[in-house]
Every structure is written in structure tokens, then in C-alpha cells.
Design an enzyme around this catalytic site. Structure first.
Site, PDB file in Angstrom:
ATOM      1  N   PHE A  14       0.858  -1.197   0.000  1.00  0.00           N
ATOM      2  CA  PHE A  14       0.000   0.000   0.000  1.00  0.00           C
ATOM      3  C   PHE A  14       0.890   1.242   0.000  1.00  0.00           C
ATOM      4  O   PHE A  14       0.831   2.074   0.877  1.00  0.00           O
ATOM      5  CB  PHE A  14      -0.919  -0.043   1.229  1.00  0.00           C
ATOM      6  CG  PHE A  14      -2.064   0.924   1.174  1.00  0.00           C
ATOM      7  CD1 PHE A  14      -2.981   0.895   0.133  1.00  0.00           C
ATOM      8  CD2 PHE A  14      -2.239   1.858   2.192  1.00  0.00           C
ATOM      9  CE1 PHE A  14      -4.040   1.785   0.097  1.00  0.00           C
ATOM     10  CE2 PHE A  14      -3.299   2.748   2.161  1.00  0.00           C
ATOM     11  CZ  PHE A  14      -4.210   2.718   1.109  1.00  0.00           C
TER      12      PHE A  14
ATOM     13  N   GLY B 104       5.453   1.476 -17.535  1.00  0.00           N
ATOM     14  CA  GLY B 104       4.297   2.084 -16.849  1.00  0.00           C
ATOM     15  C   GLY B 104       2.980   1.889 -17.564  1.00  0.00           C
ATOM     16  O   GLY B 104       2.492   0.768 -17.700  1.00  0.00           O
TER      17      GLY B 104
ATOM     18  N   LYS C 131      13.751  -4.463 -17.029  1.00  0.00           N
ATOM     19  CA  LYS C 131      12.681  -4.421 -18.038  1.00  0.00           C
ATOM     20  C   LYS C 131      13.110  -5.160 -19.300  1.00  0.00           C
ATOM     21  O   LYS C 131      12.294  -5.814 -19.953  1.00  0.00           O
ATOM     22  CB  LYS C 131      12.306  -2.963 -18.309  1.00  0.00           C
ATOM     23  CG  LYS C 131      11.646  -2.344 -17.071  1.00  0.00           C
ATOM     24  CD  LYS C 131      11.591  -0.846 -17.118  1.00  0.00           C
ATOM     25  CE  LYS C 131      10.918  -0.300 -15.867  1.00  0.00           C
ATOM     26  NZ  LYS C 131      11.068   1.160 -15.723  1.00  0.00           N
TER      27      LYS C 131
HETATM   28  N1  LIG Z   1       5.925   4.087  -8.684  1.00  0.00           N
HETATM   29  C1  LIG Z   1       5.816   3.822  -9.984  1.00  0.00           C
HETATM   30  O1  LIG Z   1       5.596   4.731 -10.790  1.00  0.00           O
HETATM   31  C2  LIG Z   1       5.918   2.411 -10.489  1.00  0.00           C
HETATM   32  C3  LIG Z   1       5.711   2.159 -11.855  1.00  0.00           C
HETATM   33  C4  LIG Z   1       5.759   0.833 -12.312  1.00  0.00           C
HETATM   34  C5  LIG Z   1       6.035  -0.195 -11.426  1.00  0.00           C
HETATM   35  N2  LIG Z   1       6.271   0.103 -10.102  1.00  0.00           N
HETATM   36  C6  LIG Z   1       6.557  -1.005  -9.195  1.00  0.00           C
HETATM   37  O2  LIG Z   1       5.399  -1.235  -8.395  1.00  0.00           O
HETATM   38  C7  LIG Z   1       5.790  -1.627  -7.073  1.00  0.00           C
HETATM   39  C8  LIG Z   1       5.219  -0.642  -6.065  1.00  0.00           C
HETATM   40  O3  LIG Z   1       5.752   0.630  -6.356  1.00  0.00           O
HETATM   41  P1  LIG Z   1       5.487   1.870  -5.404  1.00  0.00           P
HETATM   42  O4  LIG Z   1       5.986   3.060  -6.124  1.00  0.00           O
HETATM   43  O5  LIG Z   1       4.083   1.832  -4.909  1.00  0.00           O
HETATM   44  O6  LIG Z   1       6.487   1.537  -4.206  1.00  0.00           O
HETATM   45  P2  LIG Z   1       6.338   1.998  -2.696  1.00  0.00           P
HETATM   46  O7  LIG Z   1       5.718   3.355  -2.640  1.00  0.00           O
HETATM   47  O8  LIG Z   1       7.659   1.771  -2.064  1.00  0.00           O
HETATM   48  O9  LIG Z   1       5.268   0.978  -2.101  1.00  0.00           O
HETATM   49  C9  LIG Z   1       5.538  -0.345  -1.776  1.00  0.00           C
HETATM   50  C10 LIG Z   1       4.823  -0.635  -0.487  1.00  0.00           C
HETATM   51  O10 LIG Z   1       4.912  -2.020  -0.181  1.00  0.00           O
HETATM   52  C11 LIG Z   1       5.141  -2.113   1.223  1.00  0.00           C
HETATM   53  N3  LIG Z   1       5.686  -3.412   1.571  1.00  0.00           N
HETATM   54  C12 LIG Z   1       6.979  -3.808   1.743  1.00  0.00           C
HETATM   55  N4  LIG Z   1       7.019  -5.111   2.084  1.00  0.00           N
HETATM   56  C13 LIG Z   1       5.741  -5.542   2.154  1.00  0.00           C
HETATM   57  C14 LIG Z   1       5.125  -6.779   2.487  1.00  0.00           C
HETATM   58  N5  LIG Z   1       5.848  -7.853   2.812  1.00  0.00           N
HETATM   59  N6  LIG Z   1       3.768  -6.856   2.460  1.00  0.00           N
HETATM   60  C15 LIG Z   1       3.024  -5.786   2.150  1.00  0.00           C
HETATM   61  N7  LIG Z   1       3.542  -4.582   1.842  1.00  0.00           N
HETATM   62  C16 LIG Z   1       4.881  -4.473   1.837  1.00  0.00           C
HETATM   63  C17 LIG Z   1       6.078  -0.966   1.522  1.00  0.00           C
HETATM   64  O11 LIG Z   1       6.085  -0.663   2.895  1.00  0.00           O
HETATM   65  P3  LIG Z   1       7.404   0.059   3.534  1.00  0.00           P
HETATM   66  O12 LIG Z   1       7.618   1.297   2.725  1.00  0.00           O
HETATM   67  O13 LIG Z   1       6.998   0.303   4.934  1.00  0.00           O
HETATM   68  O14 LIG Z   1       8.513  -0.932   3.372  1.00  0.00           O
HETATM   69  C18 LIG Z   1       5.434   0.130   0.698  1.00  0.00           C
HETATM   70  O15 LIG Z   1       4.390   0.763   1.373  1.00  0.00           O
HETATM   71  C19 LIG Z   1       7.324  -1.655  -7.072  1.00  0.00           C
HETATM   72  O16 LIG Z   1       7.755  -2.971  -7.259  1.00  0.00           O
HETATM   73  C20 LIG Z   1       7.700  -0.761  -8.237  1.00  0.00           C
HETATM   74  O17 LIG Z   1       8.930  -1.130  -8.826  1.00  0.00           O
HETATM   75  C21 LIG Z   1       6.198   1.368  -9.620  1.00  0.00           C
END
Ligand SMILES: NC(=O)c1ccc[n+]([C@@H]2O[C@H](COP(=O)([O-])OP(=O)(O)OC[C@H]3O[C@@H](n4cnc5c(N)ncnc54)[C@H](OP(=O)(O)O)[C@@H]3O)[C@@H](O)[C@H]2O)c1
Length: 331
Positions: A8, A148, A219
Site C-alpha cells: 500500500f 508504466g 525491463k
Molecule cells: N511508482 C511507480 O511509478 C511504479 C511504476 C511501475 C512499477 N512500479 C513497481 O510497483 C511496485 C510498487 O511501487 P510503489 O511506487 O508503490 O512503491 P512503494 O511506494 O515503495 O510501495 C511499496 C509498499 O509495499 C510495502 N511493503 C513492503 N514489504 C511488504 C510486504 N511484505 N507486504 C506488504 N507490503 C509491503 C512498503 O512498505 P514500507 O515502505 O513500509 O517498506 C510500501 O508501502 C514496485 O515494485 C515498483 O517497482 C512502480
């Protein structure tokens, strides 16, 4: 269809808002759709009647939803939920794919479909996970992991049927493209452009994954395995980042009608590195945009351009969700 969301953070929170906003559309594909659980590192929310989407959209941590959350792990949520689909959005880890790899394996083993934005598990174990999904008769979808919001896998799967894709190349990392664009248009150094990208939230505080080309290499691995049918690993990608791109080199390139871009190549060779790209080439996009160029036998050359990250990424996750079969999954 009962869905659970693991992770989340930025993507997870934006996804919940989009599910709230698009619920009518989602229900036109999956009439019984409910988001029944959300987990983060602190625990999970679970309501088999479906979470209150308005409330879940207004919180930044799951502890703000109920007075008390379940203190178990994401694995416990996956096991307990009897959901039809897991949406995996935990941080990318290219060393061992965890924690996402365990989440995805657990869900597939339980007969759940999986939609992931997390690259790590696919970089580590693409073939194994796809084989597992096939054996269990469920789908593993990953449109959001590369470029994305750009629908690259759906484009090839649904709109280029019968084509042989010979080669794919393009710009797959928005952060480095932003830095190189600032250097190109505003004649600033790499260090200044990076600092500005960090201040604007485009680059992470630790920008290693992006500037060293690791994110783009991940990627490349996913594209090579998913579209070219390879069994590539990250070490198969020849990689160079953009740290050594100088102002002088960018200036000279511009004068000659080129821009220096971090280009990812997926073909006989797998590579990521700074390359000269003609300013009038369709992949020569700027700012945080991504561009993917496909060379095919029937359709010739096709380029798609769009947001490579950010909240637009949710579009890819929603499309994956809507393209899941109505039946199947856990129940
Ligand atoms: N942001 C983008 O634009 C984008 C685009 C394409 C793909 N992605 C991918 O999508 C994924 C999420 O991206 P995001 O930007 O949302 O990252 P983020 O903001 O770091 O969110 C990931 C969340 O997962 C939580 N987490 C860690 N371990 C966990 C577990 N065991 N169970 C449940 N939750 C857990 C984290 O908590 P803590 O922070 O407390 O550790 C954090 O809140 C990543 O793999 C990223 O590479 C992101």
C-alpha cells in the site's frame, strides 16, 4: 471476483482510488468485484464483504482504516482471503525477488490469478512463475512492470497476433530520461540534473537502480522473456548507466542533431547504455516519457510512447484486472 492488494505504497494507494472511481466499469467486466483485503508491512485489512473504497481511498496507511488491523503478514492475508486475484505492489528487489516472489508463488499455488507491478519476481523467476500459473490454470499478468502505462505486452499479445517480433528497443526509464533531457535542453551537468530530479520526487534518494541502468535492465529481462521467448537473467544484460555522460558530450550530440539517451535493446543482444538517438527518431522522447519501438515481420516498425511510471501506471493494472477471465481463480 474478490481481489486483494499487497503493498500500500504509491501504486497501491493510487490503485485503490482508481478502483473507487472506476467501480462501475470494473463491475461491467466482473459484476461481483470486491476489494476484500489490503496489506502492508504492519499487517492487513480484511473484510469478506468488501472494503469501504471511499474510506480506503482517503487513508495513507492501513492503520488509519480501522482502529485495529490484523497483525499478520501478507502471506496470511493471501491464505485467509480465498481471493480470486492478488494484486502485488511491494517494492522491487532484483537480488532475490522478495517479498513479492513468495506472495506470487503462494497465490498461484492457491489457484489465484496474479496482477503485478513488481518487476523483481519476474526478473528472478519469469519462466518458473509462468509455468506455475499455467499448471494451476490461472493468469499471471504484469503489464505495469515495463514502461508504466504503455500497453506493450497487451499490444503484442492482442494486436500483433501472427507477427514475429524481431527486436525491441527504446527508453524504459523515466528518471534517467528526465536527467538526460535536462542536460540536453538546459545545458546542466549530470549532478545538477540528478539533484533537481530528486527534489522533484522523480529520482529516489538512492538513485542507483535508475542511473546505473539496473531498472532498465530488469525491463529488458522481462521483455526478452515475455515477448522474445528467451530465458534471460539480469546478468545476461550488458549494462552501462548514465553517470559518465558529460555536459560536453550532450552538447556535441545536440549540435550534430542527436540526443544522448539511455537506450534498452532486446534482440540477439540484450543491453542498456547511453546511445546517440537522432532527434527526429520516434523514440527520441523527452522528460519522464518512455518510448518502445518494435520491429516485426508483418506490421513493420511500431513505436508507442507514454508515461513510463507515476500514477498513470495504474491504468496497466486495471487493464490486467479487466482482462482476467470472469470465472476461474480461487472459486
Ligand atoms: N511508482 C511507480 O511509478 C511504479 C511504476 C511501475 C512499477 N512500479 C513497481 O510497483 C511496485 C510498487 O511501487 P510503489 O511506487 O508503490 O512503491 P512503494 O511506494 O515503495 O510501495 C511499496 C509498499 O509495499 C510495502 N511493503 C513492503 N514489504 C511488504 C510486504 N511484505 N507486504 C506488504 N507490503 C509491503 C512498503 O512498505 P514500507 O515502505 O513500509 O517498506 C510500501 O508501502 C514496485 O515494485 C515498483 O517497482 C512502480
Amino acid at each position: 471476483m474478490r481481489a486483494i492488494l499487497v503493498g500500500f505504497g504509491f501504486i497501491g494507494r493510487n490503485l485503490v482510488k482508481s478502483i473507487r472511481d472506476k467501480l462501475a466499469v470494473i463491475k461491467s467486466f466482473h459484476p461481483q468485484f470486491k476489494l476484500v483485503g489490503i496489506s502492508d508491512v504492519e499487517g492487513f485489512l480484511f473484510d469478506e464483504e468488501g472494503l469501504d473504497l471511499e474510506r480506503a481511498s482517503s487513508i495513507s496507511k492501513i492503520t488509519e482504516y480501522f482502529e485495529k488491523i490484523h497483525e499478520g503478514s501478507s502471506i496470511e492475508l493471501i491464505e485467509r482471503s480465498e481471493a480470486d486475484v492478488l494484486i502485488e505492489a511491494t517494492p522491487t528487489n532484483v537480488v532475490d525477488g522478495q517479498p513479492g516472489l513468495s506472495h506470487i508463488e503462494k497465490a498461484l499455488n492457491l489457484g489465484m490469478h496474479v496482477v503485478t507491478s513488481n518487476k523483481g519476481p519476474l526478473v528472478i523467476a519469469f519462466k518458473r512463475l509462468m509455468d506455475l500459473a499455467k499448471r494451476k490454470g490461472v493468469e499471471l499478468k504484469y503489464e505495469a512492470t515495463v514502461a508504466g502505462a504503455i500497453p506493450i505486452f497487451s499490444l503484442v499479445r492482442d494486436c500483433l497476433r501472427g507477427n514475429h517480433v524481431r527486436k525491441i528497443y527504446g527508453i524504459l526509464n523515466g528518471t534517467t530520461n528526465y536527467i538526460l533531457s535536462r542536460m540536453h535542453f538546459d545545458d546542466v551537468s549530470f549532478e545538477v540534473a540528478l539533484r533537481e530530479a530528486q527534489e522533484r520526487g522523480i529520482a529516489e534518494r538512492d538513485p542507483t537502480y535508475d542511473v546505473e541502468g539496473i531498472d532498465a535492465a530488469c525491463k529488458v529481462v522481462i521483455l526478452a522473456n515475455a515477448i522474445l521467448g528467451k530465458d534471460a537473467k539480469i546478468n545476461d544484460v550488458k549494462r552501462e548507466g548514465i553517470k559518465r555522460v558529460s555536459r560536453e558530450a550532450v552538447r556535441l550530440a545536440r549540435k550534430a542533431g542527436y540526443a544522448i539517451k539511455l537506450v534498452a535493446v532486446v534482440g540477439d543482444r540484450l543491453e542498456v547504455g547511453p546511445r546517440l538517438v537522432a532527434l527526429n527518431h520516434p523514440i527520441c522522447v523527452h522528460g519522464t516519457l518512455n518510448a518502445v519501438h518494435l520491429e516485426t515481420d508483418l506490421a513493420g516498425e511500431i513505436t508507442v510512447v507514454g508515461p513510463g511510471a507515476g500514477e498513470e501506471t495504474v491504468s496497466a493494472i486495471i487493464n490486467d484486472l479487466l482482462s482476467l477471465p470472469m470465472s476461474g481463480g480461487y472459486r
